[in-house]
Structures are given as C-alpha cells and as structure tokens.
Design a protein around this motif. Structure first.
Motif, PDB file in Angstrom:
ATOM      1  N   LEU A  22       6.648 -23.499 -23.928  1.00  0.00           N
ATOM      2  CA  LEU A  22       7.399 -23.616 -22.659  1.00  0.00           C
ATOM      3  C   LEU A  22       9.017 -23.552 -23.033  1.00  0.00           C
ATOM      4  O   LEU A  22       9.529 -23.968 -23.790  1.00  0.00           O
ATOM      5  CB  LEU A  22       7.374 -25.188 -22.340  1.00  0.00           C
TER       6      LEU A  22
ATOM      7  N   LEU B 251       6.448 -20.481 -18.836  1.00  0.00           N
ATOM      8  CA  LEU B 251       5.184 -20.675 -19.606  1.00  0.00           C
ATOM      9  C   LEU B 251       4.915 -19.448 -20.207  1.00  0.00           C
ATOM     10  O   LEU B 251       4.521 -18.531 -19.516  1.00  0.00           O
ATOM     11  CB  LEU B 251       4.149 -21.345 -18.942  1.00  0.00           C
TER      12      LEU B 251
ATOM     13  N   ILE C 172       0.764 -28.118 -25.260  1.00  0.00           N
ATOM     14  CA  ILE C 172       1.899 -27.415 -25.513  1.00  0.00           C
ATOM     15  C   ILE C 172       2.425 -27.543 -26.882  1.00  0.00           C
ATOM     16  O   ILE C 172       2.577 -28.564 -27.471  1.00  0.00           O
ATOM     17  CB  ILE C 172       3.209 -28.066 -24.557  1.00  0.00           C
TER      18      ILE C 172
END
Length: 611
Positions: free
Chosen positions: A4, A17, A60
C-alpha cells in the motif's frame, strides 16, 4: 506481495494498492470526503483500494509513505537558522504543527492504521518511508513502457530536492543529479501564481491558461533579476526577491517594486499586467524545461525521457519539449503531483527494496489512469433513486445514440462511466462533455456549469486515429498532458480588426472549426481516446463523428469550481441539479434535467462573483 502506497499531510492525499508489481487501484482522498485537495490521512482511499483488490488488512505486506518527514523538518530548521532572525514568524507558525503531528509521523501513521484498519497489527513493523523525489521518479519510470530511460522530476520541494535526474534500467532506478531548496522551478512558478492573485498549489494551471492572452514582456526582467539559467538547464534563484523561506507569502516588496506594484488580490479584476506576467513566467518555464532535457540527453545519451512532479503537469511546457525532438519518446505520469507519489512509493519499495522483477506493459502500466471506483448498474440505479432522481434505463446502443444526439443539439452532458480517473484530469470516466464546434460553448460552460473564470480553456477528446488530422501532433496523448496547435487546415484566419484585439477580448474570436477547444494562441490540450482503454467513450465520440463529421468532443472535469471531481452517482446527480448540465449519462441510466423534481435544484451561483 501486497503493498500500500500513501501520500498525505501536505495536499492531495492518496492511496495506491499494488499486488505483485501491478497497480490494482489508486484514488485521492478528496473524491470521497468532497474536500478539494484534502491533505488528511487517506483512510477512505485506503479502504477503497483494499476493497477493489479483495485484500484483507492482514494481507498487507508493507505500507510505504511517499516522503521522509525528518528530512523535511531538517530543511525547515536549517532554513530558519540560515536566515535568522528573519523568518521567525514563519518558523514559529509551523513548529507547533510539526511537533504535534509531522515530526513523529511514523507513530501518527501507524496509530491511524490501527484506529481505522486493525488494532491487532503492529503497523510500525510494516511501515516504510521513501524519499519524495524518488517516489516521483519511481511513479514516472516503473509504469512507463521503457526498459531504459532518463527520469526528470520537478516540483516545489520535497525534503530538500526540487529537481532531480535519475536513470531507470529494468527494475533499478538511480538518482544522478539534484537541485535543492530554495532553488525551485515549481516555487518560482508558484510565486507568480501568488503574485497574480491565484492560490498557490492549486491555481498554477490558471496561470498556464491565462498566458496566451498576454505578451511575454517580462521574460528578460525575470531572467536578469530572479533566475540565472545555465546552458544545461540548471538554475539559481535570487532569493532577495522571494519571501517563502522566511515569511508567510511567496514574494516581497522588492518583487513588487520590480514588477510595478503589489500583488493582485484574490478574485480581483484581471488586467493586462497579470496576463503578461503569466505569459512571461510560462516562457521562462518552457526554456528551463527544454534546457534541462537537452542537458540530460547530452550527459546520459538516453533516448527516452520520463517526467513527474507537479511541474510535469504543465502541458504547455510538455508540448514544447515534445516538439523539440530531444528524445525519441516521452512518457509523463498522469498523476504527476503529490497524489502520484503514492504509486511511486509502492512501486519503489517493490522494485528497489525487494528487488522484484519489472514487467513492462503496453501502452503503459497505468491502465489509462482508470484506477478509481466503478459502480454496477444495479448499484447506480439504487443510488440515483435514493437521491430522488427520475431516470430512464436504456441499452448500450441507445445510451450512445441519446448522448450523441444531445451533444449535437448543443446540450452539456455529464458523463459518469466505468472507473474514476486517478490524477487531476478527467479522461472520459468523470467528464462534462459538449460539442466543440459551438463558438459559445467555452464561455457558457465556464460561467454556467463550472462557475469559473471565462478565460479558462477546455480540452478536446479526439479519436486516436484522427488526432493527426485535427492537431499538429504525431504521438498519442492519452492523459491530456500535451499541448499542440490546431491543424492549419482547421484554423480560421483572423481579420485585421480581430488581430488588433488584446487581453480577454481575444476570447470571443473563433479561431478554428472547433472553437470551443481552441485557445487564443490556436493551441489545445489534447486527449487521444483509444478503444482498448475506454471503449464506451470511444464509441460515443465515434457516433458523434458519424453524425457531424467531427471526431472531437469538449472534455472538462465533472465538477463545479471549488469541489473535487465527482466520484459517486449521487455526486454526479447533485452536480446536475446545481448547474446548467442538461443530461446525465451514468452507466445505462439517462437522467434529463427537465424531468427532475425542481425542489432538488441547488444554486451554486451565490458562491461566486461571476456574471
């Protein structure tokens, strides 16, 4: 690998992203909050990106911020020490903000991620920081179609750097040269933005649009007193004329004296002086950009050039650079400002830190810049009905036919289709469109739809295969970042009387067969439209061409002055009800203004001092 990228806390905060090096989603926070240039932590943009990618917060791998706050604070402190005691007021004004928020940004960001996404994750372990101009350079090179290229970044200032040269090869990117604060082409341009009465960091494009109304009569004065330009494009500002290091304004009394008076007040009457100043600083900017490019080509031998940073949004300078043929090919990041730093931060971490391979995409990896939200037909219908809209649902073919005929009839149309664009330009996803053949469309759209200054030009969207027949351009321009002249055969000659006009009076003289998109210097900011990236918009322009013989539409961003470009169907409907837009095409829904509940009409006119 899921990364991110974030840009925040200055202006135009954004999130991006990437998954395994592919850009999946990117959006500016302003589109969701409806606060123009929103600088706050981009939590809504983050949530959109994760939803678009189908990514859970726990998946993430890294969050990468686009610059380094400690280095910025170092610049602030060293600048104050260099000019002390001058500048104390500026320093004292900014210091509390730094001590409260910016200096400890790692904790601020990780706390925000914990608050809004997940308290169970130690975000500080996953949080990385890029350098500002490296983020810009990465956003320019890694999505480009080049295996190897020189990369030029230009903006106001990052941490210390204002201009940089990097060389990109494969998945590597190395910075070779830099110009540092306070010597900045972006801040020089912003000084004139301030002096001519426009808002710094958002009004620079107004200077670019105003420039053709003036004469570059102050160019020599600028070069003699304000900026020393070397043959290779490097430059040095005379700081005795500027106030941005020590004060709360861009320019000072010495600057005022040089140009014959104080700065124009905001929304004050535009005079020929402002037009001439705009023409002059644009000419100086063009010269610096071209000289920088020549110097880079000579010193590196590279044949391709990538551009990013806020100055790279100056499409007039880009057009001049293209016509000089210094490089074989030119590629410009469509979100060249700070928002695009989110893309560069994420891609930089993936390729440079993790040494992951780069796959070059054609025509580039930005996917037409259509990286924002889109809405299903069912969702569109529900949202519009809940907003009180009366709509008609039509087939794909009828949508194109109805819209094209409305354009031929002279109507202004709101066009809300597919994914929202990332960056400052509307590219046929969130656009207001009109017939470019009308001699009154430019003024009417500016005053009755956009509620902005009448001098502001509009851009043409043209079928890519027809571009060279209507404009003096030999390359595609999908991101509306190149200015070129209208083709000679489409230009209209001026009478002797018309040639004597000056200033804003030039506006009322039709200069081509498509006057609504022809600026007073016979130029246009071109978007070429390709069926591979935006088939529905391409089909609409094709239908308009079938009806009129003209493969061009007026394209301006779908918003009114002071508001961000629309994001949702509700945003678009509210814009319809607050302007003189007459038809709205959202998905397969058609909304006609005359059929709507008049109690929903919102009058924006009382916001602005416009006739």
């Amino acid at each position: 690998m899921k990364i991110l990228g974030l840009s925040a806390y200055y202006h135009d905060s954004a999130a991006c992203l990437i998954i395994d090096g592919e850009i999946i989603a990117a959006a500016q926070e302003e589109r969701f909050t409806r606060k123009k240039h929103d600088p706050d932590f981009p939590i809504l943009a983050i949530r959109y990106c994760l939803q678009q990618g189908g990514v859970d917060v726990g998946e993430i791998d890294y969050v990468v911020f686009y610059d380094k706050p400690f280095l910025k604070f170092e610049r602030l402190l060293e600048t104050y020490l260099a000019y002390a005691p001058r500048g104390f007021k500026s320093f004292a004004t900014s210091l509390p903000v730094w001590l409260k928020d910016k200096l400890f940004q790692k904790k601020v960001i990780s706390d925000a991620l914990q608050e809004h996404l997940s308290k169970a994750i130690d975000w500080q372990e996953r949080l990385l920081f890029s350098e500002h101009h490296l983020s810009h350079a990465a956003s320019a090179f890694f999505p480009s179609p080049f295996e190897e290229a020189a990369v030029l970044t230009m903006d106001g200032v990052g941490e210390w750097t204002t201009t940089s040269l990097a060389i990109g090869q494969g998945n590597s990117l190395q910075v070779h040269k830099e110009i540092q604060f306070p010597h900045s082409l972006g801040l020089l341009y912003s000084a004139f933005t301030y002096y001519t009465g426009f808002k710094v960091n958002s009004g620079e494009y107004k200077i670019m649009g105003l420039a053709p109304y003036g004469e570059a009569k102050y160019t020599k004065l600028i070069k003699d007193h304000l900026v020393d330009i070397k043959d290779d494009g490097s430059f040095h500002l005379n700081m005795s004329y500027f106030n941005y290091c020590t004060g709360l304004t861009m320019t000072n009394a010495k600057f005022d004296s040089l140009f014959g008076g104080p700065a124009r007040t905001s929304e004050g009457q535009l005079t020929q002086r402002e037009m001439d100043l705009a023409a002059s600083i644009q000419a100086v900017t063009d010269e610096i950009v071209v000289k920088l490019a020549r110097g880079i080509q000579k010193s590196t031998g590279q044949r391709n050039l990538c551009l990013a940073g806020g100055v790279a949004l100056n499409c007039v300078a880009n057009g001049k650079l293209l016509r000089e043929n210094i490089f074989d090919k030119l590629w410009i990041q469509p979100a060249s400002g700070d928002a695009g730093g989110a893309i560069g931060a994420a891609l930089g971490a993936y390729h440079l830190m993790l040494n992951q391979p780069r796959i070059i995409a054609a025509p580039d990896a930005m996917k037409g810049s259509y990286l924002g939200p889109e809405y299903s037909q069912r969702d569109i219908e529900e949202r519009l009905q809940n907003a009180g809209a009366k709509l008609t649902i039509v087939s794909d073919e009828d949508l194109i036919n109805i819209t094209a005929h409305a354009l031929v009839e002279g109507k202004a149309v709101g066009w809300h289709q597919g994914r929202m664009e990332f960056g400052p330009r509307a590219l046929g996803g969130r656009s207001i469109i009109a017939d470019p053949r009308s001699p009154i469309v430019q003024k009417q759209l500016n005053l009755k739809v956009k509620y902005r200054e009448s001098f502001r030009p509009f851009a043409p969207s043209v079928l890519y295969e027809d571009a060279k027949n209507w404009f003096d351009i030999n390359t595609e321009s999908p991101y509306m970042l190149l200015v070129a002249d209208i083709a000679k055969e489409k230009q209209l000659p001026m009478t002797d009387e018309q040639q004597q006009l000056f200033g804003i009076d030039k506006l009322n003289v039709p200069r081509s067969t498509i006057p609504a998109v022809t600026h007073v210097d016979y130029s246009a900011r071109i978007q070429t439209v390709h069926p591979n990236t935006n088939p529905r918009y391409y089909n609409l322009i094709s239908k308009f061409k079938e009806l009129t013989g003209c493969p061009v539409l007026v394209n301006t961003s779908f918003n009114v002055r002071g508001e961000p470009i629309v994001c949702t169907p509700e945003d678009a409907f509210h814009c319809l009800m607050g302007t003189d837009i007459e038809l709205l095409a959202i998905g397969n829904c058609v909304i006609r203004k005359e059929e709507q509940d008049t109690t929903l009409i919102k009058d924006y006119r009382d916001r602005y001092d416009l006739d």
